[in-house]
Design a protein around this motif. Structure first.
Motif, PDB file in Angstrom:
ATOM      1  N   VAL A  45       0.996  -1.225  -0.082  1.00  0.00           N
ATOM      2  CA  VAL A  45       0.010  -0.097  -0.072  1.00  0.00           C
ATOM      3  C   VAL A  45       0.700   1.410  -0.095  1.00  0.00           C
ATOM      4  N   ASP A  46       0.430   2.367  -0.886  1.00  0.00           N
ATOM      5  CA  ASP A  46       1.111   3.497  -0.721  1.00  0.00           C
ATOM      6  C   ASP A  46       1.123   4.544   0.203  1.00  0.00           C
ATOM      7  N   ILE A  47      -0.288   4.634   0.573  1.00  0.00           N
ATOM      8  CA  ILE A  47      -1.096   5.842   1.547  1.00  0.00           C
ATOM      9  C   ILE A  47      -1.524   4.943   2.407  1.00  0.00           C
ATOM     10  N   VAL A  48      -1.423   5.592   3.837  1.00  0.00           N
ATOM     11  CA  VAL A  48      -2.136   4.959   4.707  1.00  0.00           C
ATOM     12  C   VAL A  48      -3.171   6.125   5.321  1.00  0.00           C
ATOM     13  N   GLY A  49      -4.490   5.825   5.255  1.00  0.00           N
ATOM     14  CA  GLY A  49      -5.428   6.745   5.782  1.00  0.00           C
ATOM     15  C   GLY A  49      -5.926   6.809   6.998  1.00  0.00           C
ATOM     16  N   LEU A  50      -5.639   7.566   8.045  1.00  0.00           N
ATOM     17  CA  LEU A  50      -5.955   7.712   9.265  1.00  0.00           C
ATOM     18  C   LEU A  50      -7.261   8.457   9.298  1.00  0.00           C
ATOM     19  N   HIS A  51      -8.336   7.933   9.829  1.00  0.00           N
ATOM     20  CA  HIS A  51      -9.584   8.358   9.312  1.00  0.00           C
ATOM     21  C   HIS A  51     -10.647   8.114  10.564  1.00  0.00           C
ATOM     22  N   VAL A  52     -11.007   9.322  11.174  1.00  0.00           N
ATOM     23  CA  VAL A  52     -12.468   9.283  12.097  1.00  0.00           C
ATOM     24  C   VAL A  52     -13.416   9.441  11.545  1.00  0.00           C
ATOM     25  N   GLY A  53     -14.331   8.485  11.271  1.00  0.00           N
ATOM     26  CA  GLY A  53     -15.660   8.677  10.452  1.00  0.00           C
ATOM     27  C   GLY A  53     -16.690   9.478  11.462  1.00  0.00           C
ATOM     28  N   LEU A  54     -17.458  10.003  10.501  1.00  0.00           N
ATOM     29  CA  LEU A  54     -18.567  10.915  11.061  1.00  0.00           C
ATOM     30  C   LEU A  54     -19.479  10.371  12.061  1.00  0.00           C
ATOM     31  N   ASP A  55     -19.643   9.136  12.304  1.00  0.00           N
ATOM     32  CA  ASP A  55     -20.549   8.663  13.070  1.00  0.00           C
ATOM     33  C   ASP A  55     -19.680   8.865  14.408  1.00  0.00           C
ATOM     34  N   VAL A  56     -18.538   8.174  14.449  1.00  0.00           N
ATOM     35  CA  VAL A  56     -17.632   8.248  15.557  1.00  0.00           C
ATOM     36  C   VAL A  56     -17.442   9.847  15.987  1.00  0.00           C
ATOM     37  N   GLN A  57     -17.246  10.643  15.107  1.00  0.00           N
ATOM     38  CA  GLN A  57     -16.748  11.877  15.652  1.00  0.00           C
ATOM     39  C   GLN A  57     -18.214  12.409  16.452  1.00  0.00           C
ATOM     40  N   LYS A  58     -19.211  12.069  15.895  1.00  0.00           N
ATOM     41  CA  LYS A  58     -20.594  12.418  16.509  1.00  0.00           C
ATOM     42  C   LYS A  58     -20.991  11.776  17.904  1.00  0.00           C
ATOM     43  N   THR A  59     -20.662  10.688  17.956  1.00  0.00           N
ATOM     44  CA  THR A  59     -20.945   9.696  19.281  1.00  0.00           C
ATOM     45  C   THR A  59     -19.796   9.957  20.320  1.00  0.00           C
ATOM     46  N   ARG A  60     -18.732   9.975  19.943  1.00  0.00           N
ATOM     47  CA  ARG A  60     -17.351   9.845  20.688  1.00  0.00           C
ATOM     48  C   ARG A  60     -16.927  11.402  21.015  1.00  0.00           C
ATOM     49  N   GLY A  61     -17.227  12.165  20.126  1.00  0.00           N
ATOM     50  CA  GLY A  61     -16.506  13.669  20.069  1.00  0.00           C
ATOM     51  C   GLY A  61     -15.302  13.685  19.962  1.00  0.00           C
TER      52      GLY A  61
END
Length: 225
Positions: A141-157
């Motif tokens: 893999v060339d790029i690793v994407g660290l991603h906090v999804g929208l649902d997690v942002q909403k529920t866990r802040g």
């Protein structure tokens, strides 16, 4: 081609604008404005990929011209087939879900290498991102994407800004690092000292009344202007 794109991304800090629209016309307006303002990478977001398909992605390519274009496929199976779809749409990068089976990721990497494309693994919902990033590196893999999804942002802040330790560890693997999830100009300012290659911004630009100015403000922050 693949090496050139990799080195171009590696040589600078990049702003990627995520076109998470359903309506292609809305997407094209923001694509044009953000490209003109200096965004380095234009992302055809997953909703737009599903809503508009290859023809929609081709329209985005026409608007963004020679900018790097990413198709956020979030591939979960048949990696090689979905690379072909992204390639037919003239994308330079496609994404796979890092949580999926190694065989899916390997098939995507192999086909992308044949076609001169890069593969990004999206680590959304991966529990041990550092461990998985090491495995993904070994798969090519060339790029690793660290991603906090929208649902997690909403529920866990939380946002990707809360992952500074993981970002530092993964940077030592020799892969490009992309970060996404609740980024705006304030949060990006807090992350500039980290070894991040790509800052992915969605709503802070796409929901702005003036996408051009919003993009330009973030480009200036990233470039230290």
């Amino acid at each position: 081609m693949k090496k050139d794109i990799f080195e171009k991304i590696k040589s600078r800090k990049n702003l990627q604008v995520a076109l998470d629209f359903i309506d292609i016309n809305d997407a094209l307006k923001v694509a044009e404005a953000s490209s003109r303002a200096g965004a380095n990478i234009i992302e055809v977001g997953t909703p737009l990929v599903k809503a508009s398909g290859i023809e929609g992605m081709k329209k985005v390519r026409e608007v963004v011209k020679d900018k790097i274009m990413l198709a956020d496929m979030k591939t979960a199976d048949a990696g090689d087939v979905e690379v072909l779809i992204a390639n037919n749409a003239n994308a330079n990068i496609m994404t796979v879900l890092g949580i999926m089976d190694d065989s899916t990721i390997k098939s995507a990497v192999e086909k992308a290498s044949e076609l001169g494309m890069l593969v990004q693994a999206d680590l959304i919902n991966v529990k041990d991102v550092v461990c998985r990033a090491k495995q993904l590196k070994s798969l090519g893999v060339d790029i690793v994407g660290l991603h906090v999804g929208l649902d997690v942002q909403k529920t866990r802040g939380i946002s990707v800004a809360d992952m500074k330790g993981e970002i530092k560890e993964i940077s030592e693997l020799g892969v490009l690092i992309s970060v996404a999830g609740g980024l705006n100009k304030e949060r990006i300012s807090m992350l500039l000292d980290l070894p991040i290659n790509i800052f992915v911004v969605g709503g802070a630009i796409t929901r702005s009344k003036d996408p051009y100015t919003s993009t330009l403000d973030i480009v200036n922050i990233i470039n230290g202007n």
